[in-house]
Motif scaffolding. Structure first.
Motif, PDB file in Angstrom:
ATOM      1  N   ARG A 211      31.606  -7.359   6.912  1.00  0.00           N
ATOM      2  CA  ARG A 211      32.929  -7.324   6.274  1.00  0.00           C
ATOM      3  C   ARG A 211      32.819  -7.607   4.774  1.00  0.00           C
ATOM      4  N   ILE A 212      32.049  -8.614   4.414  1.00  0.00           N
ATOM      5  CA  ILE A 212      31.907  -8.985   3.007  1.00  0.00           C
ATOM      6  C   ILE A 212      31.228  -7.862   2.217  1.00  0.00           C
ATOM      7  N   ALA A 213      30.217  -7.260   2.803  1.00  0.00           N
ATOM      8  CA  ALA A 213      29.538  -6.143   2.140  1.00  0.00           C
ATOM      9  C   ALA A 213      30.488  -4.967   1.946  1.00  0.00           C
ATOM     10  N   ALA A 214      31.345  -4.713   2.930  1.00  0.00           N
ATOM     11  CA  ALA A 214      32.303  -3.611   2.837  1.00  0.00           C
ATOM     12  C   ALA A 214      33.297  -3.846   1.703  1.00  0.00           C
ATOM     13  N   VAL A 215      33.754  -5.087   1.556  1.00  0.00           N
ATOM     14  CA  VAL A 215      34.702  -5.412   0.487  1.00  0.00           C
ATOM     15  C   VAL A 215      34.028  -5.278  -0.877  1.00  0.00           C
ATOM     16  N   LEU A 216      32.801  -5.768  -1.004  1.00  0.00           N
ATOM     17  CA  LEU A 216      32.083  -5.675  -2.275  1.00  0.00           C
ATOM     18  C   LEU A 216      31.850  -4.215  -2.666  1.00  0.00           C
ATOM     19  N   ASN A 217      31.381  -3.420  -1.727  1.00  0.00           N
ATOM     20  CA  ASN A 217      31.134  -2.011  -2.013  1.00  0.00           C
ATOM     21  C   ASN A 217      32.426  -1.279  -2.387  1.00  0.00           C
ATOM     22  N   PHE A 218      33.501  -1.645  -1.715  1.00  0.00           N
ATOM     23  CA  PHE A 218      34.804  -1.044  -2.039  1.00  0.00           C
ATOM     24  C   PHE A 218      35.220  -1.386  -3.466  1.00  0.00           C
ATOM     25  N   LEU A 219      35.067  -2.651  -3.862  1.00  0.00           N
ATOM     26  CA  LEU A 219      35.450  -3.074  -5.204  1.00  0.00           C
ATOM     27  C   LEU A 219      34.582  -2.392  -6.270  1.00  0.00           C
ATOM     28  N   LEU A 220      33.296  -2.245  -5.988  1.00  0.00           N
ATOM     29  CA  LEU A 220      32.410  -1.563  -6.931  1.00  0.00           C
ATOM     30  C   LEU A 220      32.834  -0.116  -7.127  1.00  0.00           C
ATOM     31  N   ARG A 221      33.193   0.552  -6.040  1.00  0.00           N
ATOM     32  CA  ARG A 221      33.680   1.927  -6.141  1.00  0.00           C
ATOM     33  C   ARG A 221      35.014   1.983  -6.882  1.00  0.00           C
ATOM     34  N   LEU A 222      35.871   1.020  -6.600  1.00  0.00           N
ATOM     35  CA  LEU A 222      37.212   1.018  -7.201  1.00  0.00           C
ATOM     36  C   LEU A 222      37.125   0.902  -8.723  1.00  0.00           C
ATOM     37  N   VAL A 223      36.328  -0.038  -9.220  1.00  0.00           N
ATOM     38  CA  VAL A 223      36.238  -0.227 -10.672  1.00  0.00           C
ATOM     39  C   VAL A 223      35.480   0.926 -11.333  1.00  0.00           C
ATOM     40  N   ASP A 224      34.650   1.591 -10.563  1.00  0.00           N
ATOM     41  CA  ASP A 224      33.895   2.727 -11.100  1.00  0.00           C
ATOM     42  C   ASP A 224      34.756   3.978 -11.229  1.00  0.00           C
ATOM     43  N   GLU A 225      35.700   4.164 -10.290  1.00  0.00           N
ATOM     44  CA  GLU A 225      36.460   5.410 -10.230  1.00  0.00           C
ATOM     45  C   GLU A 225      37.886   5.300 -10.748  1.00  0.00           C
ATOM     46  N   GLU A 226      38.448   4.109 -10.775  1.00  0.00           N
ATOM     47  CA  GLU A 226      39.842   3.943 -11.189  1.00  0.00           C
ATOM     48  C   GLU A 226      39.917   3.206 -12.536  1.00  0.00           C
ATOM     49  N   ASP A 227      41.085   3.263 -13.151  1.00  0.00           N
ATOM     50  CA  ASP A 227      41.288   2.658 -14.470  1.00  0.00           C
ATOM     51  C   ASP A 227      41.662   1.183 -14.298  1.00  0.00           C
ATOM     52  N   ILE A 228      40.660   0.376 -14.004  1.00  0.00           N
ATOM     53  CA  ILE A 228      40.881  -1.055 -13.769  1.00  0.00           C
ATOM     54  C   ILE A 228      40.566  -1.831 -15.040  1.00  0.00           C
ATOM     55  N   ASP A 229      41.545  -2.573 -15.530  1.00  0.00           N
ATOM     56  CA  ASP A 229      41.361  -3.341 -16.763  1.00  0.00           C
ATOM     57  C   ASP A 229      40.646  -4.667 -16.496  1.00  0.00           C
ATOM     58  N   GLU A 230      40.978  -5.298 -15.368  1.00  0.00           N
ATOM     59  CA  GLU A 230      40.425  -6.632 -15.109  1.00  0.00           C
ATOM     60  C   GLU A 230      40.481  -6.941 -13.615  1.00  0.00           C
ATOM     61  N   ILE A 231      39.434  -7.606 -13.145  1.00  0.00           N
ATOM     62  CA  ILE A 231      39.425  -8.174 -11.796  1.00  0.00           C
ATOM     63  C   ILE A 231      39.636  -9.678 -11.935  1.00  0.00           C
ATOM     64  N   VAL A 232      40.667 -10.197 -11.265  1.00  0.00           N
ATOM     65  CA  VAL A 232      40.965 -11.628 -11.326  1.00  0.00           C
ATOM     66  C   VAL A 232      40.761 -12.222  -9.936  1.00  0.00           C
ATOM     67  N   PHE A 233      39.783 -13.101  -9.805  1.00  0.00           N
ATOM     68  CA  PHE A 233      39.517 -13.769  -8.535  1.00  0.00           C
ATOM     69  C   PHE A 233      40.398 -15.013  -8.428  1.00  0.00           C
ATOM     70  N   PHE A 234      41.089 -15.135  -7.304  1.00  0.00           N
ATOM     71  CA  PHE A 234      41.966 -16.284  -7.069  1.00  0.00           C
ATOM     72  C   PHE A 234      41.379 -17.167  -5.979  1.00  0.00           C
ATOM     73  N   GLU A 235      41.172 -18.431  -6.326  1.00  0.00           N
ATOM     74  CA  GLU A 235      40.617 -19.400  -5.381  1.00  0.00           C
ATOM     75  C   GLU A 235      41.769 -19.983  -4.546  1.00  0.00           C
ATOM     76  N   PHE A 236      42.094 -19.329  -3.456  1.00  0.00           N
ATOM     77  CA  PHE A 236      43.189 -19.796  -2.613  1.00  0.00           C
ATOM     78  C   PHE A 236      42.829 -21.081  -1.877  1.00  0.00           C
ATOM     79  N   HIS A 237      41.562 -21.270  -1.587  1.00  0.00           N
ATOM     80  CA  HIS A 237      41.116 -22.495  -0.921  1.00  0.00           C
ATOM     81  C   HIS A 237      40.059 -23.156  -1.801  1.00  0.00           C
ATOM     82  N   GLY A 238      40.390 -24.345  -2.293  1.00  0.00           N
ATOM     83  CA  GLY A 238      39.487 -25.044  -3.205  1.00  0.00           C
ATOM     84  C   GLY A 238      38.665 -26.130  -2.549  1.00  0.00           C
TER      85      GLY A 238
END
Length: 375
Positions: A211-238
């Protein structure tokens, strides 16, 4: 609605453990007592509780024993004990679990209630039986998903059973600043919520890795193909042992080579966290409450279903745009459509569930103040 005499309500949940989802339950319960159920003092117990109003009573301690002693005393003196928000009814963990004693002593049953909770899933038949035994004694139970409602509909319930949705749907009422108009431009700011799961419950670690690998690969494709200005990681559980930061740092070290990244750390200032989140244009979330918060704020989102509660939420709002672990091409296609239309086609309007929640809260509030709650 206002009670004739001041009442104390102990709001019970997994509060005070550096989890934004649970903090949202606290600030929402606090808002309800100040705006819908006037003349009521909300009481919370936890290790580290979020910022609340001056009228809220907080009992905080890093000591498990001290928190349990607080809880025993509060259960005795409070006028009501309300389980509020979250997956709170899937088992009773023996005598150290307050549910064990609330179930056992009939003198406490009239004080009890539940709002915005999930029921199940159950790992054992005994868990199902013990939870149903407790819930059957509650004067009112308002659940947050249709799966829980259907489950309880088939049980013997002596009190008022209703569907209320998740308390987070009221977040813009709690913080009106979140209602500001959002600018729509070409480049997108994408919020990302990450978490482990299987390693904490002795589950299938291979499933977690996939699952984690699928999400990472998806994000890499997304930033490569779409006009993404910034990825903001939110720490919902600290949390130090089961929090999100380790996985966030892993993703950040990879994605920052392709796109601007930033990390929003967990904070007790729930308003500040939500305002940062509200500035994003799209949410890719593993944590359930990243998706529920996005839904409440009308931000398009893509939820990775790692647990039955995630599926129940998506089913409840009628969301058929699901993340596929095995089909990255479909994920990109679906995400592209969501970004282009700036909403998720076909889902139930958040306003519908917001109004439903307010309606149920008013009914239950009247009951708390002495009236009979009816359908």
């Amino acid at each position: 609605m206002e009670c004739d005499i001041l009442r104390k309500i102990y709001f019970k949940g997994y509060y005070g453990f550096n989890n934004v989802g649970d903090d949202i339950f606290c600030v929402t319960a606090d808002w309800i007592c100040n705006n819908l159920w006037n003349n009521i003092t909300p009481v919370f117990i936890g290790e580290r509780l979020p910022l609340l109003s001056s009228s809220a009573k907080k009992y905080q301690s890093p000591s498990y024993v001290i928190r349990k002693l607080y809880e025993i005393w509060v259960c005795l003196v409070a006028d009501n004990i309300i389980y509020f928000g979250g997956s709170l009814f899937h088992r009773i963990d023996g005598v150290t679990d307050i549910k064990y004693h609330l179930n056992k002593y009939s003198s406490l049953h009239s004080k009890l209630g539940a709002i915005g909770v999930s029921v199940g899933p159950f790992r054992k038949t005994e868990d199902h039986q013990s939870i149903m035994g407790l819930l059957s004694k509650l004067p009112f139970v308002a659940v947050r998903d249709y799966d829980s409602y259907e489950l309880l509909e088939n049980e013997i319930m002596n009190g008022y059973l209703s569907f209320s949705f998740d308390p987070a749907i009221l977040i813009s009422d709690v913080y009106p600043s979140l209602r500001k108009a959002k600018s729509i431009n070409g480049k997108k700011k994408v919020a990302v919520s990450l978490c482990y799961y299987e390693r904490y419950v002795n589950g299938d670690r291979d499933c977690e890795k996939t699952r984690i690998a699928a999400v990472l690969n998806f994000l890499l494709r997304l930033v490569d193909e779409e006009d993404i200005d910034e990825i903001v990681f939110f720490e919902f559980h600290g949390g130090a042992t089961n929090g999100d930061m380790g996985l966030i740092l892993e993703f950040d070290s990879i994605l920052q080579k392709q796109v601007k990244t930033r990390i929003v750390e967990y904070t007790l200032d729930t308003r500040a966290f939500c305002e940062e989140f509200n500035d994003c244009d799209l949410v890719i979330g593993m944590r359930l409450h990243s998706a529920i918060l996005a839904y409440a704020l009308e931000i398009p989102f893509f939820l990775v279903e790692y647990h039955a509660k995630c599926t129940s939420f998506l089913d409840t709002i009628g969301n058929n745009y699901r993340f596929s672990i095995c089909d990255i091409e479909r994920n990109i296609e679906v995400c592209r459509r969501i970004m282009m239309e700036n909403f998720i086609p076909g889902i139930v309007s958040p306003e519908y569930f917001r109004m439903l929640m307010l309606q149920e809260l008013r009914k239950i509030g009247s009951f708390i103040c002495g009236d009979k709650v009816t359908d």
